[in-house]
Scaffold this active site. Structure first.
Site, mmCIF file in Angstrom:
data_model
loop_
_atom_site.group_PDB
_atom_site.id
_atom_site.type_symbol
_atom_site.label_atom_id
_atom_site.label_comp_id
_atom_site.label_asym_id
_atom_site.label_seq_id
_atom_site.Cartn_x
_atom_site.Cartn_y
_atom_site.Cartn_z
ATOM 1 N N ILE A 18 0.970 -1.205 -0.035
ATOM 2 C CA ILE A 18 0.027 0.101 0.053
ATOM 3 C C ILE A 18 0.818 1.336 0.086
ATOM 4 O O ILE A 18 0.621 2.074 -0.843
ATOM 5 C CB ILE A 18 -1.046 0.086 1.259
ATOM 6 C CG1 ILE A 18 -1.861 -1.176 1.049
ATOM 7 C CG2 ILE A 18 -1.628 1.399 1.553
ATOM 8 C CD1 ILE A 18 -2.636 -1.466 2.464
ATOM 9 N N ASP A 37 11.946 3.070 4.338
ATOM 10 C CA ASP A 37 11.458 1.835 4.471
ATOM 11 C C ASP A 37 12.861 0.977 5.063
ATOM 12 O O ASP A 37 13.952 1.296 5.018
ATOM 13 C CB ASP A 37 11.009 1.069 3.460
ATOM 14 C CG ASP A 37 10.027 -0.066 3.363
ATOM 15 O OD1 ASP A 37 10.576 -1.060 4.186
ATOM 16 O OD2 ASP A 37 9.145 0.043 3.016
ATOM 17 N N TYR A 156 -2.816 -6.887 16.909
ATOM 18 C CA TYR A 156 -2.837 -5.834 15.794
ATOM 19 C C TYR A 156 -4.114 -5.037 15.961
ATOM 20 O O TYR A 156 -3.962 -3.958 15.728
ATOM 21 C CB TYR A 156 -3.217 -6.913 14.442
ATOM 22 C CG TYR A 156 -3.078 -6.042 13.432
ATOM 23 C CD1 TYR A 156 -2.121 -5.278 12.703
ATOM 24 C CD2 TYR A 156 -4.363 -5.943 12.570
ATOM 25 C CE1 TYR A 156 -2.106 -4.569 11.585
ATOM 26 C CE2 TYR A 156 -4.478 -5.013 11.317
ATOM 27 C CZ TYR A 156 -3.394 -4.558 11.013
ATOM 28 O OH TYR A 156 -3.512 -3.541 9.740
ATOM 29 N N LYS A 160 -3.896 -0.941 16.025
ATOM 30 C CA LYS A 160 -4.586 0.204 15.202
ATOM 31 C C LYS A 160 -5.518 0.804 15.875
ATOM 32 O O LYS A 160 -5.844 2.023 15.635
ATOM 33 C CB LYS A 160 -5.118 -0.817 14.066
ATOM 34 C CG LYS A 160 -4.229 -1.275 13.225
ATOM 35 C CD LYS A 160 -3.251 -0.389 12.585
ATOM 36 C CE LYS A 160 -2.341 -0.781 11.612
ATOM 37 N NZ LYS A 160 -1.350 0.087 10.932
ATOM 38 N N PRO A 186 -8.170 1.377 6.034
ATOM 39 C CA PRO A 186 -8.227 0.366 5.015
ATOM 40 C C PRO A 186 -9.170 -0.772 5.405
ATOM 41 O O PRO A 186 -8.873 -1.246 6.673
ATOM 42 C CB PRO A 186 -6.906 -0.009 4.584
ATOM 43 C CG PRO A 186 -5.872 0.999 5.183
ATOM 44 C CD PRO A 186 -6.723 1.291 6.624
#
Ligand SMILES: NC(=O)c1ccc[n+]([C@@H]2O[C@H](COP(=O)([O-])OP(=O)(O)OC[C@H]3O[C@@H](n4cnc5c(N)ncnc54)[C@H](O)[C@@H]3O)[C@@H](O)[C@H]2O)c1
Length: 252
Positions: A18, A37, A156, A160, A186
């Site tokens: 993404i 990155d 996770y 988030k 998303p």
């Protein structure tokens, strides 16, 4: 209509998935891109330059304070300032799906480290330059999972949820500096990491398509226009928000 003045925007985790789709689209609409990155940043930036765009790569681990300080310094040296930060780097596609009581403390802490300490570190490193920009933008990539609460990924989901909460708090703190802070949530997206890890075959039809109004797979390309809007000058009165881009699986 005059096109707006380009911004210099750092995208973490921008070398693939993404993140790369974000970089490509922002570059195509004229922004200067810094791809940060762990791996592949230089190669991905070279690809954008070959297509005629302004981009550099920086090797950086978002968890490492020295790396992100160097990321900010390199950006200012190369482009003269920083106008935007997209906190996209995250651990998801490499995670094993398992009941919460089988997640070790080390796994929990690692997910929290990359997904919550990472955005915090990066925001701290770039905020002095964003203040100087006078039209700073922070966009944190969260997820719809804190709203839906799917099983077998509690670390996770919690991480988030923290990203959404962090977005709101930072929006209040930075508004006086003309910096907006928003989040994109998303839905399950067929990114490079998802395809490589075969997650699309393990996640279940409900997460993938069945729970959506628009019942098709989500692709990275479905997300890029939302980001372009949130970093635009036209979005200067929108802050603290989470925009779900998920084919309508949740309504925020
Ligand atoms: N794919 C999905 O279904 C989905 C859904 C909702 C949210 N998201 C979020 O979107 C973001 C991107 O997801 P993706 O599917 O493209 O992931 P991906 O695994 O395909 O790519 C992640 C990128 O981040 C980089 N990265 C990982 N850890 C890093 C670190 N510590 N420092 C710097 N870079 C690092 C990786 O090298 C890679 O280039 C993540 O934050 C993810 O949680 C993904």
């Amino acid at each position: 209509m005059t096109p707006e003045t380009p911004k210099t925007i750092i995208v973490t985790g921008g070398a693939s998935g993404i993140g790369y789709a974000f970089c490509e689209h922002l570059a195509q609409i004229g922004h200067r891109i810094v791809i940060a990155d762990l791996r592949g940043a230089d190669e991905a930036a070279a690809q954008l330059r070959q297509a005629g765009h302004k981009a550099i790569g920086v090797k950086a681990d978002v968890v490492n304070e020295h790396d992100v300080a160097a990321m900010a310094d390199t950006t200012v040296k190369e482009f003269g300032g920083i106008d935007g930060l997209v906190n996209n780097a995250g651990l998801f596609t490499t995670l094993a799906l398992k009941p919460f009581d089988q997640i070790t403390n080390a796994e929990w802490m690692r997910v929290m480290e990359v997904n919550t300490l990472g955005p915090f570190n990066c925001a701290k490193a770039v905020v002095p330059a964003l203040r100087r920009s006078g039209r700073g933008r922070v966009v944190n990539i969260s997820s719809v999972v804190p709203i839906k609460g799917p099983p077998n990924m509690a670390h996770y989901v919690a991480s988030k949820g923290a990203v959404i909460a962090f977005t709101r708090s930072l929006a209040r703190e930075l508004a006086k500096d003309k910096i907006t802070v928003n989040s994109i949530a998303p839905g399950f997206t067929l990114s490079d990491g998802v395809l490589q890890s075969d997650l699309q075959n393990r996640i279940g039809d409900n997460a993938r398509t069945a729970g959506r109004c628009i019942q098709r797979d989500q692709l990275p390309a479905d997300l890029v226009a939302a980001l372009a809007y949130l970093v635009s000058d036209g979005a200067s009165f929108v802050t603290g928000q989470t925009l779900a881009v998920d084919g309508g699986s949740v309504f925020l």
